[in-house]
Design a protein around this motif. Structure first.
Motif, short mmCIF file in Angstrom:
data_model
loop_
_atom_site.label_atom_id
_atom_site.label_comp_id
_atom_site.label_asym_id
_atom_site.label_seq_id
_atom_site.Cartn_x
_atom_site.Cartn_y
_atom_site.Cartn_z
N SER A 71 -128.57 -16.14 98.84
CA SER A 71 -129.88 -15.84 98.26
C SER A 71 -129.70 -14.99 97.00
O SER A 71 -130.66 -14.69 96.30
CB SER A 71 -130.78 -15.11 99.26
OG SER A 71 -130.18 -13.92 99.69
N GLY A 72 -128.46 -14.61 96.71
CA GLY A 72 -128.18 -13.87 95.48
C GLY A 72 -126.68 -13.90 95.25
O GLY A 72 -125.91 -14.04 96.19
N LYS A 89 -127.28 -15.43 103.34
CA LYS A 89 -128.44 -15.63 104.22
C LYS A 89 -128.00 -15.55 105.68
O LYS A 89 -126.90 -15.98 106.03
CB LYS A 89 -129.08 -16.98 103.94
CG LYS A 89 -129.70 -17.09 102.55
CD LYS A 89 -130.58 -18.32 102.46
CE LYS A 89 -131.19 -18.40 101.07
NZ LYS A 89 -132.43 -19.20 101.07
N SER A 262 -132.98 -22.18 97.04
CA SER A 262 -133.79 -22.25 95.81
C SER A 262 -133.73 -20.95 95.03
O SER A 262 -134.37 -20.81 94.00
CB SER A 262 -135.24 -22.55 96.18
OG SER A 262 -135.72 -21.53 97.04
N ASN A 263 -132.93 -19.98 95.50
CA ASN A 263 -132.92 -18.66 94.86
C ASN A 263 -132.31 -18.69 93.47
O ASN A 263 -131.34 -19.41 93.22
CB ASN A 263 -132.14 -17.68 95.73
CG ASN A 263 -132.68 -17.62 97.14
OD1 ASN A 263 -132.44 -18.52 97.93
ND2 ASN A 263 -133.42 -16.59 97.45
N CYS A 265 -129.98 -17.34 90.77
CA CYS A 265 -128.74 -16.59 90.83
C CYS A 265 -128.21 -16.30 89.43
O CYS A 265 -128.76 -16.77 88.44
CB CYS A 265 -127.71 -17.34 91.66
SG CYS A 265 -128.08 -17.31 93.42
#
Ligand SMILES: [Zn+2]
Length: 607
Positions: A71-72, A89, A262-263, A265
């Protein structure tokens, strides 16, 4: 990088020459070329060497048992820093087993309501430290050491280095703890870092440490053009030649997307070049996110295009490096970044971004010089009628400025560039307006202005003050969002009928007084005791925020876990300092940032 294969000259040129956009452009102007997107295999091989060598010689394990979903990632623009690890995640929940990536000894244990939350630092072989943050709970031997240590130092959080004698050794693959959502985490996940032990510099975990398949290239959705007085957005790819009417500098919105999420980055590299017709290079810029340095990481504010970043949180990167920017991510010299084209003069801005897997995207923006326009001054509208102070600041110099009723002081290095500062106090006497608003500060700016008469304050129809004199305590400088929510609040002190406050940024700051003590509510209406035997309270504070908490059970200091995200304070029954089956007095004292205090007292009986 793009690989240029030139039929008649490839053999004569080194890879280094090809790795520059400038050479590529020059060649393509004169020689027949094929342009092939092959990713960054050779550059990547160099970056992954350390990870590959480590893995060849030592045991290594992924920190979670599930397929890595991010997520990052490393190098994302976050708050006032670059993100220094990857966010893995955890299926949207807490409690996943977190595994030691290497053999090693726990060198640091943190338990904090903010930042990393519950975090472990594991010093492994070859000078590699791995960090695991936002944990729910540590492995039992670490947990009991940390709890014991907290009772010894009696603090709200803990930041301690266990000695070797504590025996907190692990082998790669051992359970270190369980994933959580502690500290400044916006949802359950594991924050994982690789660091060089000696200097604590974080390294990019996607440079061969974590295996993550990624087939999606980065995205470059927009270019930002900044003139001396204004800025505007151009969607990419540019549909037309961009006409430049004055000297400008460029920033680009750029980010990466990873498979399976969908994050937004961060990028691995970002490169730009402006080449004039006739091949004169007007600007070159290259940034690379392989290693960061906590000592200068806040200079990210000078890397980001701050006016857009600070308001939208879009990943907008300047395509030049301020001379005062100390970040080590640049491979090209510093420059003010200004580019000016004569009327009718043509040039091309080329931008290329890559991700850690070697996927790349590139964009060419044709530029032409236009007829210059008279610059307008955007600040004047608001200030016209006001008695305002105006002064100049220089990045390398400390200074003070006194103008009529107010005074400012700043340290050397507060500003990244020379700026024209302006300030005035609004008619209510409580609001200081400070411009420019879209400039990052590296240190805070000390402001002082006289407290207005109580009549002036009362005319502002403001209710909680006595009418005759203004109280001198519990003041805060507050910046509010458009809807009225508090964006920032800084405690102000009162000196000789003047307010003094250290401002972290420009904009409008209004002095408000917080006289409301924190609210303390037990979990159930009658009792804080819950089924597990834990005692839980909800704490709320209107403006200043909770500063300190002290819990006593039978007069004895007790460890309290404060979670500001959930406004929850917990005494964990596993600490076992409470008696069972008998009533015992429990006192909880909660203090906010300006000293308002609430004491909750009750007799509790643990079953
Ligand atoms: Zn993180």
């Amino acid at each position: 990088m793009r690989t240029a294969i030139c039929l008649d000259s490839a053999a004569l040129l080194t890879w280094g020459a090809f790795s520059s956009l400038r050479f590529w452009k020059k060649l393509c102007i004169s020689v027949l070329c094929f342009i092939v997107s092959t990713g960054t295999k050779s550059a990547l091989a160099q970056k992954t060497t350390r990870a590959a060598q480590f893995k060849a010689q030592h045991a290594w394990s992924a920190p979670l048992r599930i397929e890595p979903m991010l997520s990052g990632n490393f190098g994302e623009l976050r708050g006032n820093h670059f993100h220094t690890g990857v966010d893995l995640k955890t299926e949207g929940r807490e409690g996943l087993v977190v595994i030691a990536a290497t053999d090693g000894q726990v060198s640091r244990v943190k338990m904090s309501p903010w930042g990393y939350g519950n975090a472990l630092y594991l010093d492994g072989p070859d000078g590699v430290t791995t960090v695991y943050a936002h944990l729910q709970r540590f492995a039992p031997k670490v947990q009991s050491w940390a709890v014991e240590r907290t009772y010894a130092v009696r603090s709200l959080g803990l930041d301690a280095s266990p000695p070797a004698s504590a025996g907190l050794h692990f082998q790669a693959g051992d359970t270190l703890g369980w994933s959580g959502n502690s500290g400044g985490s916006g949802g359950p996940h594991l924050h994982f870092e690789i660091r060089s032990t000696a200097n604590q510099h974080p390294l990019n975990p996607l440079d061969g440490w974590l295996d993550k398949v990624d087939t999606r290239p980065p995205v470059l959705p927009a270019l930002w053009v900044e003139s001396a007085t204004d800025w505007y957005r151009v969607s990419l790819p540019a549909s037309d030649t961009l006409s430049l009417k004055s000297k400008v500098r460029f920033s680009v919105e750029g980010y990466d997307l990873l498979d399976g999420a969908s994050n937004i980055c961060g990028l691995r590299t970002l490169e730009a070049e402006i080449v004039e017709e006739g091949s004169e290079v007007l600007l070159t810029h290259r940034a690379s996110w392989g290693e960061l340095d906590f000592g200068v990481n806040k200079d990210m504010n000078a890397h980001a295009f701050y006016p857009v970043w600070s308001s939208t949180r879009d990943q907008v990167h300047r395509l030049h490096r301020f001379p005062t920017n100390r970040l080590g991510i640049y491979e090209t010299p510093a420059s003010a970044g200004w580019v000016e084209l004569a009327a009718g003069q043509h040039a091309v801005l080329s931008i290329e971004a890559t991700d850690a897997a070697g996927n790349s995207v590139s964009m060419d923006v044709p530029l032409v010089g236009g007829q210059p326009e008279m610059p307008s001054d955007p600040w004047c509208d608001d200030l016209g009628a006001q008695d305002h102070g105006e002064w100049q600041v220089e990045p390398g110099l400390a200074g003070t400025e006194r103008h009529g009723r107010f005074e400012f002081a700043w340290k050397a290095g507060t500003f990244f560039e020379s700026e024209t500062m302006r300030a005035f106090v609004r008619d209510n006497g409580r609001t200081l307006a400070l411009e420019p608003t879209e400039v990052p500060y590296r240190k805070s700016l000390q402001a002082q202005w006289p407290v207005p008469s109580s009549v002036t304050v009362w005319e502002g129809a403001w209710s909680i003050l006595p009418r005759d004199t203004l109280p001198s305590d519990r003041w805060l400088a507050v910046q509010r969002k458009e809807g009225g929510d508090v964006a920032r609040a800084v405690v102000a002190s009162w000196l000789d009928e003047a307010w003094e406050v250290d401002l972290p940024r420009g904009g409008e700051w209004t002095l408000e007084r917080d006289t409301v003590a924190p609210r303390v509510l037990p979990y159930h209406s009658g009792t804080p005791l819950v089924a597990s035997g834990d005692a839980v309270w909800f704490l709320e504070d209107a403006l200043a925020g909770i500063e300190d908490v002290e819990l006593r059970i039978q007069g004895q200091w007790a460890r309290a876990v404060w979670d500001p995200k959930r406004n929850m304070l917990t005494y964990e029954a596993s600490d076992a300092i409470h008696p069972r089956g008998v009533a015992c007095p429990v006192t909880l004292t909660v203090t906010d940032e300006v000293g308002n205090t609430t004491t909750w007292e009750r007799s509790l009986t643990w079953p």
